[in-house]
Motif scaffolding. Structure first.
Motif, PDB file in Angstrom:
ATOM      1  N   ALA B 248      13.994   3.760 -25.185  1.00 46.56           N
ATOM      2  CA  ALA B 248      14.992   3.459 -26.211  1.00 46.56           C
ATOM      3  C   ALA B 248      15.737   2.195 -25.799  1.00 46.56           C
ATOM      4  O   ALA B 248      15.750   1.815 -24.629  1.00 46.56           O
ATOM      5  N   MET B 249      16.373   1.563 -26.784  1.00 48.31           N
ATOM      6  CA  MET B 249      17.037   0.289 -26.517  1.00 48.31           C
ATOM      7  C   MET B 249      18.126   0.424 -25.461  1.00 48.31           C
ATOM      8  O   MET B 249      18.388  -0.492 -24.701  1.00 48.31           O
ATOM      9  N   GLY B 250      18.775   1.578 -25.419  1.00 45.47           N
ATOM     10  CA  GLY B 250      19.911   1.727 -24.505  1.00 45.47           C
ATOM     11  C   GLY B 250      19.541   2.164 -23.101  1.00 45.47           C
ATOM     12  O   GLY B 250      20.387   2.151 -22.204  1.00 45.47           O
ATOM     13  N   SER B 287      11.399  -5.932 -30.364  1.00 48.48           N
ATOM     14  CA  SER B 287      12.480  -5.403 -29.540  1.00 48.48           C
ATOM     15  C   SER B 287      12.017  -4.266 -28.660  1.00 48.48           C
ATOM     16  O   SER B 287      12.628  -3.946 -27.660  1.00 48.48           O
ATOM     17  N   LYS B 288      10.944  -3.612 -29.063  1.00 47.85           N
ATOM     18  CA  LYS B 288      10.440  -2.508 -28.240  1.00 47.85           C
ATOM     19  C   LYS B 288       8.998  -2.233 -28.625  1.00 47.85           C
ATOM     20  O   LYS B 288       8.502  -2.761 -29.613  1.00 47.85           O
TER      21      LYS B 288
END
Lengths: 250, 665
Positions: B248-250, B287-288
């Protein structure tokens, strides 16, 4: 592709918000919607501005964090997806896109497109569980569960707690969310013991949080990224009536 | 194997109980100290992270009576990235009667980890695996069932039995929701105090013991501290050091890395898992990366064209997969590993994909992609069966790529997915920093150099539901509850250090975005410390990391203020730690002059000259371990940015399994 964004900007919970016009240029159609916002934000930052804040995390449609209302529809008009699963190929060059937060009294705006959905956690805490202490479980195969029931429980358990159902409802009702959890647990033999207190607890908490009532518009079902059927609301209503009757005669 | 080196460092006591392997855990539990219920109430426990490991630990410890505070950066504990695990969870139930046992799950995990994990920990994991399934079913987790109402299983990479329990393609979600509901139940009862949108910034150490944390409230920006009798980190892995990963981004390494600044050792950071079945990169805005569950390899066949010409024609759109005749296809996993075929372990499947693409036979536009083809499975089983098994995955693929996998093969390429390395812990899951316990992906203990599919969920829940409740009293029973309070000067000092760091970040006021640094770092680490590594490449990476760090602290731009929601500041603090952490990772990869599991050093691979290749036991190009020299856990002591960390070794003793060349032929 080049797009014009109309984005809800709001500095904080107490501030007044407004729509801001932002040009998004040179966006790849293979980019996801949130990647498009990343590109826009990177430019805003480099130009010294404050980037658009929004919640997001897994970016694969399962954590339930992303929560944008796109052209008036939570998670966009595409069926069965979350905002993060929306790709720019669904738009056309030159489109104007309206981006707003999930709006509901029980989901106050925190900043820009971020809202506070902790009310959902409190609803789960009010009964959305099976009370089983770690270590006390019997063998997993000791109670066979008909495949049909297990599959049906799964269909309701697919809820990701995003809140699109609330944002889509003109009454900001959380009945689909609560109904999904009740249907998941009430369908299973393990969930029978606490069925009544579960339903009473969750529904009362839902009311206390300021969610509205259901008036059978089915907007919730239409926007649910996991396509949870509004049938769970009917089941919840039946279980709730039965539980209140039992409570009254107790 | 000599013990002299571990003795010479002398600091790493793995605290493995004596006795035969299958009896260690049972004996431990009979002899471990207990804390009586009246006293448990007096102990405060901090749990950082609310995924499978943290959530299950927080809920269970609260059930036992401890006062728990649980922290997560997300807006709800239900969103931790455990939720994204698709395929399943292993357990040695042997419900299929196909010969599974605790021993086999133990052995598969040890072998899958390329003999770089601790026997005792892995055996315990295999033992408690069965309890996890019982617990989850009791909580209402809707696992897949057969028509008779009993639980269904599927097979997964690296195993020849069907021991994987699953809930369609959303097993992680269903397990996490079960865990989250247990956590919410304890929150309602008052046993757990939950802090959402709160990120740990530092560990507070008092007299050599971890006794609290400093956190930042991500909504108000307020820095505050919390004291407790011990601290549990369940903060996940560090895959986002690569910028692009399936995390996940975080997801970030801040909690674990800050702990290393306070004395905890980081073990085996170079063991990173590159998952073979992800959707290939399509552009620089990305982004991912998105994982397609490994379970797809049960029915999908992986291939590239035999000829470079066909591959080029596909890349350029002149041909499609259907235009390549059966005889012109190279089902390379089936060819190289006939007994495991498409179910070869992840590291092997990933490297094989890289080899095929490096050979010019990749099929995605960028050249980095191979086919995962369901044509034969659909012909054999029918589209409906495939839809029932993988419907949501196919749908996800179609949404992202615009291609329909029922009619054209998927394209996949490896991507960073999981990190086996983590903070060093002993058998009790306690770090060398006393009082600091580490669970789940954040520790290093169970997967060695490579994790098998469906084992991450198992480990997270094993640690949280069953291990830490039994092992925590080993530490706590010796501690007077409430001995340390927030009044200790160490708390004010730690808070000040955190505030100073944030002020420093805010005052750079440069011109470049945080993401631009993260992307640069990620590309570098992927290139030099990704699927294959060399001495030269790693040395160059270390130089470049230093440059990136300098550039970051001079030119990063963080708009807004630190007194409120500021996602650029959140990212900046995480990226600052990723930069320093990447350095430790490269030092580790440099030190480990062998290839094992997810760590492939090009200098160490089998060649035609090796006996094992001549005898047909293994293939040239396979990873070559050097057991005599490197059969140790590398635990690194942080000496600060730009300074080489100090290596502490824990030698791995294998008393029950024989170290073998891993062959899946």
């Amino acid at each position: 592709m080049n797009l014009t964004l109309k984005v809800w900007r709001q500095a904080g919970p107490e501030s007044e918000g407004s729509m801001q016009t932002i040009e998004a240029e040179g966006i790849s159609e293979d980019a996801s919607f949130l990647e498009m916002l990343d590109v826009v934000n990177e430019r805003i930052v480099e130009e010294g501005g404050d980037p658009i804040h929004f919640d997001h995390d897994c970016r694969e449609g399962i954590c339930g964090a992303c929560s944008l209302t796109i052209n008036g529809v939570p998670h966009s008009k595409q069926q069965g997806i979350t905002t993060c699963q929306l790709h720019m190929r669904k738009f056309r060059d030159g489109d104007t896109i309206w981006i707003e937060p999930f709006r509901a009294r029980a989901f106050p705006v925190m900043k820009d497109l971020m809202v506070d959905r902790s009310s959902f956690d409190r609803i789960i805490a009010a009964g959305g569980y099976i009370d089983v202490r770690t270590g006390s479980a019997v063998d997993a195969n000791s109670v066979p569960i008909p495949k049909e029931d297990a599959d049906s429980a799964f269909d309701s358990a697919a809820c990701i707690g995003c809140g699109a159902c609330v944002a889509a409802c003109k009454n900001a009702s959380a009945m689909l969310f609560v109904g999904a959890k009740a249907s998941h647990l009430n369908k299973l033999p393990q969930g029978q013991v606490q069925k009544d207190e579960r339903v009473l607890g969750m529904v009362r908490q839902m009311d206390a949080e300021g969610f509205g009532n259901c008036t059978n518009q089915y907007e919730c079902e239409a926007v649910c990224p996991k396509e949870i059927s509004a049938d769970v609301i009917g089941k919840l209503n039946r279980d709730y009536v039965a539980a209140t009757v039992k409570e009254a005669v107790k | 194997m000599s013990n002299s080196q571990s003795a010479e460092n002398g600091t790493l006591d793995s605290a493995i109980p004596a006795g035969p392997l299958p009896e260690k855990w049972t004996k431990f539990k009979s002899k471990a100290p207990l804390i009586n219920p009246a006293n448990k109430r007096k102990y405060k426990v901090i749990v950082v992270g609310s995924g499978l490991a943290g959530g299950s630990a927080a809920a269970t410890l609260s059930e036992l009576g401890y006062q728990v505070k649980c922290f997560c950066y997300q807006d709800s504990p239900r969103r931790a990235h455990s939720i994204a695990a698709q395929g399943g969870i292993n357990a040695a139930k042997n419900y299929q009667n196909d010969g599974d046992s605790v021993w086999r799950l133990f052995y598969d995990t040890i072998k899958g980890g390329d003999f770089r994990s601790r026997e005792a920990n892995v055996h315990r994991l295999a033992e408690v695996s069965t309890n996890i399934i019982d617990q989850c079913v009791a909580q209402g987790v809707p696992f897949a069932r057969e028509y008779g109402g009993l639980l269904d299983n599927r097979s997964f990479g690296g195993a020849q039995v069907s021991r994987t329990f699953y809930a369609r393609g959303q097993t992680g979600q269903q397990l996490l929701i079960g865990c989250y509901q247990a956590l919410e139940k304890e929150i309602a009862k008052g046993g757990v105090e939950m802090f959402t949108r709160t990120e740990m910034q530092d560990v507070v150490v008092v007299d050599g013991h971890a006794k609290g944390i400093v956190v930042r409230d991500l909504v108000t920006g307020e820095i505050s501290s919390h004291a407790a009798d011990c601290v549990i980190l369940a903060t996940g892995g560090y895959g986002n050091v690569f910028f692009l990963s399936t995390n996940a981004m975080g997801c970030n390494v801040m909690a674990a890395f800050q702990a290393t600044k306070r004395g905890a050792y980081f073990a085996n950071p170079c063991y990173t898992q590159i998952h073979p079945t992800c959707i290939p990169v399509s552009g620089d805005y990305q982004s991912k990366l998105t994982l397609m569950s490994e379970s797809l390899r049960n029915d999908g066949r992986i291939w590239v064209p035999k000829s470079k010409e066909d591959a080029a024609a596909i890349r350029e759109g002149r041909k499609t997969a259907a235009d390549v005749a059966e005889d012109d296809r190279d089902y390379y996993l089936e060819r190289k590993y006939p007994s495991f075929g498409n179910l070869a372990p992840r590291d092997i499947a990933s490297r094989s994909a890289k080899e095929a693409c490096d050979d010019g036979r990749g099929v995605a536009k960028t050249g980095l992609g191979v086919f995962l083809d369901f044509r034969d499975a659909i012909n054999r089983l029918g589209e409906d069966t495939i839809r029932a098994r993988y419907g949501n995955l196919f749908q996800m693929y179609e949404k992202i790529t615009g291609d329909d996998p029922y009619s054209v093969p998927m394209k996949i390429y490896p991507a960073v997915h999981y990190t086996m390395g983590g903070l060093w812990v002993d058998y009790n899951l306690m770090s060398n920093l006393k009082g600091l316990h580490v669970l789940g992906e954040a520790n290093f203990s169970d997967h060695g150099a490579n994790r098998l599919g469906a084992s991450a969920l198992m480990q997270g829940l094993a640690d949280g539901y069953f291990v830490i409740p039994s092992t925590l009293p080993v530490y706590l029973a010796k501690e007077t509850p409430g001995k340390v309070t927030q009044d200790s000067p160490e708390f004010a000092e730690a808070e000040k250090a955190v505030k100073d760091r944030i002020d420093k970040l805010m005052s750079v006021k440069g011109t470049k975005s945080v993401d631009s640094f993260h992307r640069e770092l990620g590309l570098l680490v992927w290139d030099k410390c990704g699927m294959s590594r060399t001495k030269e490449g790693l040395e160059e990476a270390l130089k470049r990391i230093d440059e990136i760090r300098k550039d970051f602290w001079e030119n990063v731009r963080i708009p807004g203020s630190a007194d409120g929601i500021n996602m650029e500041l959140e990212k900046a603090a995480r990226v600052a730690d990723f930069i320093d952490f990447a350095e430790v990772m490269c030092y580790d990869a440099l030190d480990r002059e062998e290839s094992c599991g997810g760590h492939f050093r090009e200098e160490y691979q089998f060649t035609e000259a090796d006996e094992e290749v001549q005898s047909g036991f293994t293939n040239p190009g396979e990873a070559k371990r050097r057991d005599r020299e490197y059969c140790y856990v590398a635990a690194w002591e942080n000496n600060g940015p730009g300074v080489a960390p100090t290596l502490h070794k824990e030698h791995l003793e294998f008393e029950n399994v024989e170290l073998a060349v891993r062959s899946y032929k």
